[in-house]
Design an enzyme around this catalytic site. Sequence first.
Site, PDB file in Angstrom:
ATOM      1  N   SER A   7       0.665  -1.526   0.097  1.00  0.00           N
ATOM      2  CA  SER A   7      -0.046  -0.181  -0.168  1.00  0.00           C
ATOM      3  C   SER A   7       0.727   1.215  -0.322  1.00  0.00           C
ATOM      4  O   SER A   7       2.094   1.646   1.308  1.00  0.00           O
ATOM      5  CB  SER A   7      -1.045   0.165   0.625  1.00  0.00           C
ATOM      6  OG  SER A   7      -2.046   2.042   1.097  1.00  0.00           O
ATOM      7  N   HIS A  32      -0.914  -1.582  -4.560  1.00  0.00           N
ATOM      8  CA  HIS A  32      -2.607  -1.127  -3.668  1.00  0.00           C
ATOM      9  C   HIS A  32      -2.722   0.422  -3.582  1.00  0.00           C
ATOM     10  O   HIS A  32      -1.361   0.830  -2.723  1.00  0.00           O
ATOM     11  CB  HIS A  32      -2.662  -1.941  -2.221  1.00  0.00           C
ATOM     12  CG  HIS A  32      -4.139  -1.851  -1.936  1.00  0.00           C
ATOM     13  ND1 HIS A  32      -4.997  -2.414  -1.684  1.00  0.00           N
ATOM     14  CD2 HIS A  32      -4.306  -1.013  -0.752  1.00  0.00           C
ATOM     15  CE1 HIS A  32      -6.182  -1.998  -1.838  1.00  0.00           C
ATOM     16  NE2 HIS A  32      -5.704  -1.595  -0.507  1.00  0.00           N
ATOM     17  N   ASP A  34      -4.303   3.372  -2.085  1.00  0.00           N
ATOM     18  CA  ASP A  34      -5.639   3.967  -1.275  1.00  0.00           C
ATOM     19  C   ASP A  34      -6.015   5.518  -1.868  1.00  0.00           C
ATOM     20  O   ASP A  34      -5.032   6.217  -1.231  1.00  0.00           O
ATOM     21  CB  ASP A  34      -5.236   3.922   0.270  1.00  0.00           C
ATOM     22  CG  ASP A  34      -5.392   2.572   1.081  1.00  0.00           C
ATOM     23  OD1 ASP A  34      -6.022   1.443   0.206  1.00  0.00           O
ATOM     24  OD2 ASP A  34      -4.153   2.108   1.456  1.00  0.00           O
ATOM     25  N   MET A  36      -8.521   8.331  -0.413  1.00  0.00           N
ATOM     26  CA  MET A  36      -9.667   8.824   0.703  1.00  0.00           C
ATOM     27  C   MET A  36     -10.212  10.006   0.214  1.00  0.00           C
ATOM     28  O   MET A  36      -9.023  11.207   0.553  1.00  0.00           O
ATOM     29  CB  MET A  36      -8.305   8.366   1.697  1.00  0.00           C
ATOM     30  CG  MET A  36      -8.219   7.346   2.168  1.00  0.00           C
ATOM     31  SD  MET A  36      -7.556   7.228   3.646  1.00  0.00           S
ATOM     32  CE  MET A  36      -7.164   5.360   3.315  1.00  0.00           C
ATOM     33  N   HIS A  65      -8.042   1.289  -4.844  1.00  0.00           N
ATOM     34  CA  HIS A  65      -9.470   0.931  -3.297  1.00  0.00           C
ATOM     35  C   HIS A  65     -10.107   2.476  -2.674  1.00  0.00           C
ATOM     36  O   HIS A  65      -9.447   3.333  -2.671  1.00  0.00           O
ATOM     37  CB  HIS A  65      -8.873   0.819  -2.158  1.00  0.00           C
ATOM     38  CG  HIS A  65      -9.809   0.561  -0.542  1.00  0.00           C
ATOM     39  ND1 HIS A  65      -8.805   0.029   0.248  1.00  0.00           N
ATOM     40  CD2 HIS A  65     -10.717   0.572  -0.960  1.00  0.00           C
ATOM     41  CE1 HIS A  65      -9.986   0.082   0.991  1.00  0.00           C
ATOM     42  NE2 HIS A  65     -11.297  -0.033   0.419  1.00  0.00           N
ATOM     43  N   MET A  67     -11.983   4.948  -1.603  1.00  0.00           N
ATOM     44  CA  MET A  67     -12.463   4.676   0.011  1.00  0.00           C
ATOM     45  C   MET A  67     -13.397   6.431   0.324  1.00  0.00           C
ATOM     46  O   MET A  67     -13.061   7.265   0.733  1.00  0.00           O
ATOM     47  CB  MET A  67     -12.089   4.783   1.318  1.00  0.00           C
ATOM     48  CG  MET A  67     -11.299   3.614   1.451  1.00  0.00           C
ATOM     49  SD  MET A  67     -10.435   3.077   2.510  1.00  0.00           S
ATOM     50  CE  MET A  67      -8.411   3.414   1.954  1.00  0.00           C
ATOM     51  N   MET A 136     -11.243  -5.107   4.979  1.00  0.00           N
ATOM     52  CA  MET A 136     -10.975  -4.790   6.556  1.00  0.00           C
ATOM     53  C   MET A 136     -10.950  -5.366   7.671  1.00  0.00           C
ATOM     54  O   MET A 136     -11.691  -5.256   7.961  1.00  0.00           O
ATOM     55  CB  MET A 136     -11.557  -2.849   5.922  1.00  0.00           C
ATOM     56  CG  MET A 136     -11.680  -2.748   4.848  1.00  0.00           C
ATOM     57  SD  MET A 136     -10.046  -2.177   3.728  1.00  0.00           S
ATOM     58  CE  MET A 136      -9.401  -1.108   5.948  1.00  0.00           C
ATOM     59  N   GLY A 141      -9.157   4.336   6.439  1.00  0.00           N
ATOM     60  CA  GLY A 141      -8.359   5.741   7.115  1.00  0.00           C
ATOM     61  C   GLY A 141      -7.095   6.271   7.323  1.00  0.00           C
ATOM     62  O   GLY A 141      -6.659   7.673   6.665  1.00  0.00           O
ATOM     63  N   PHE A 142      -6.445   4.970   7.890  1.00  0.00           N
ATOM     64  CA  PHE A 142      -5.234   5.806   8.356  1.00  0.00           C
ATOM     65  C   PHE A 142      -4.788   5.135   8.265  1.00  0.00           C
ATOM     66  O   PHE A 142      -5.011   3.325   9.038  1.00  0.00           O
ATOM     67  CB  PHE A 142      -4.952   6.325  10.028  1.00  0.00           C
ATOM     68  CG  PHE A 142      -6.198   7.217   9.922  1.00  0.00           C
ATOM     69  CD1 PHE A 142      -4.869   8.429   9.779  1.00  0.00           C
ATOM     70  CD2 PHE A 142      -7.087   7.411  10.539  1.00  0.00           C
ATOM     71  CE1 PHE A 142      -5.898   9.611   9.621  1.00  0.00           C
ATOM     72  CE2 PHE A 142      -7.559   8.690  10.537  1.00  0.00           C
ATOM     73  CZ  PHE A 142      -7.017   9.880  10.139  1.00  0.00           C
ATOM     74  N   GLY A 143      -3.134   4.633   7.629  1.00  0.00           N
ATOM     75  CA  GLY A 143      -2.657   3.408   7.597  1.00  0.00           C
ATOM     76  C   GLY A 143      -1.161   2.566   9.141  1.00  0.00           C
ATOM     77  O   GLY A 143      -2.162   3.499  10.760  1.00  0.00           O
ATOM     78  N   GLY A 144      -1.034   2.010   9.187  1.00  0.00           N
ATOM     79  CA  GLY A 144      -0.093   1.109  10.825  1.00  0.00           C
ATOM     80  C   GLY A 144      -0.930   1.037  11.410  1.00  0.00           C
ATOM     81  O   GLY A 144      -0.711   0.948  12.976  1.00  0.00           O
ATOM     82  N   ASP A 174      -6.823  -5.967   3.890  1.00  0.00           N
ATOM     83  CA  ASP A 174      -5.692  -5.154   4.456  1.00  0.00           C
ATOM     84  C   ASP A 174      -6.283  -3.903   5.411  1.00  0.00           C
ATOM     85  O   ASP A 174      -7.378  -4.076   5.915  1.00  0.00           O
ATOM     86  CB  ASP A 174      -7.339  -3.781   3.398  1.00  0.00           C
ATOM     87  CG  ASP A 174      -6.096  -2.524   3.614  1.00  0.00           C
ATOM     88  OD1 ASP A 174      -5.233  -2.260   4.328  1.00  0.00           O
ATOM     89  OD2 ASP A 174      -6.408  -1.327   2.610  1.00  0.00           O
ATOM     90  N   GLY A 175      -5.431  -4.397   6.799  1.00  0.00           N
ATOM     91  CA  GLY A 175      -5.213  -3.520   7.792  1.00  0.00           C
ATOM     92  C   GLY A 175      -4.385  -4.872   8.523  1.00  0.00           C
ATOM     93  O   GLY A 175      -4.832  -5.942   9.165  1.00  0.00           O
ATOM     94  N   GLY A 176      -3.522  -3.896   9.288  1.00  0.00           N
ATOM     95  CA  GLY A 176      -2.691  -5.215  10.346  1.00  0.00           C
ATOM     96  C   GLY A 176      -1.624  -5.718   9.313  1.00  0.00           C
ATOM     97  O   GLY A 176      -1.636  -6.892  10.386  1.00  0.00           O
ATOM     98  N   GLY A 196       1.407  -2.004   4.078  1.00  0.00           N
ATOM     99  CA  GLY A 196       1.431  -0.941   3.898  1.00  0.00           C
ATOM    100  C   GLY A 196       2.817  -0.605   4.915  1.00  0.00           C
ATOM    101  O   GLY A 196       3.750  -1.183   3.981  1.00  0.00           O
ATOM    102  N   SER A 197       3.481  -0.346   6.228  1.00  0.00           N
ATOM    103  CA  SER A 197       4.029  -0.362   6.973  1.00  0.00           C
ATOM    104  C   SER A 197       5.032  -1.601   6.934  1.00  0.00           C
ATOM    105  O   SER A 197       6.227  -1.629   7.367  1.00  0.00           O
ATOM    106  CB  SER A 197       3.577  -0.034   8.159  1.00  0.00           C
ATOM    107  OG  SER A 197       2.982  -0.458   9.011  1.00  0.00           O
TER     108      SER A 197
END
Length: 216
Positions: A7, A32, A34, A36, A65, A67, A136, A141-144, A174-176, A196-197
């Site tokens: 991402s 990917h 994102d 927003m 994606h 959002m 999700m 809304g936010f990475g990390g 997507d997420g964590g 992402g991170s």
Amino acid sequence: MRMIAPSILSADFSRLGEEVKAVDKAGADLIHIDVMDGHFVPNLTIGPGVVKALRPHSKLLFDVHLMISEPERYIDDFVEAGADILTVHQESGAHLHRLIQMIKAHNIKAGVSINPATPAVMLEDIISEIDLVLIMTVNPGFGGQAMIPEALNKIAKIKEFAKGRKKPLLIEVDGGIKVETIAAAEAAGADIFVAGSAVFKSADYQGNIQALKKVR
């Protein structure tokens, strides 16, 4: 096959073109992106102009994606900019079938995403029309953010809805996603892992991607 989709939300925005080239070379399977709008989610990122500027930097699929609220206003723009997969949120409007038809009219892949609090059953009547479901595993809304593991339980239900399809349904999470969580997401039935991170945390993008691909 475990597919890693870095991402670019976690990339260096001052050099996005170089970052896309770098993760492409490092072994990414998709890019990917994102999008927003500060309304559907509490953050602002990029628009179709940036996607168009990034398109020459990689031949990988651009997994875009959305959002955003009122995604129907921007589908044509993102397709023209170079999206290969366009994913909208089930929660973003009242006419999901119409959105999917708009995307498919461009002969690209159409995806639908659901937030952690949205039950899988909300996709039962659209599942035959789409190519991808994006689960999700954080509130968007936010990475990390840390993964909400309970969201993975939806995958089994979605696969049940998808039985009898002529084409396989891709499941993306997507997420964590990181070394400590990717195996559980794969065991739940996911195919594509947005990271992402976990990819951009250090300069060794190849090592970071390979670590995600190899861990069991």
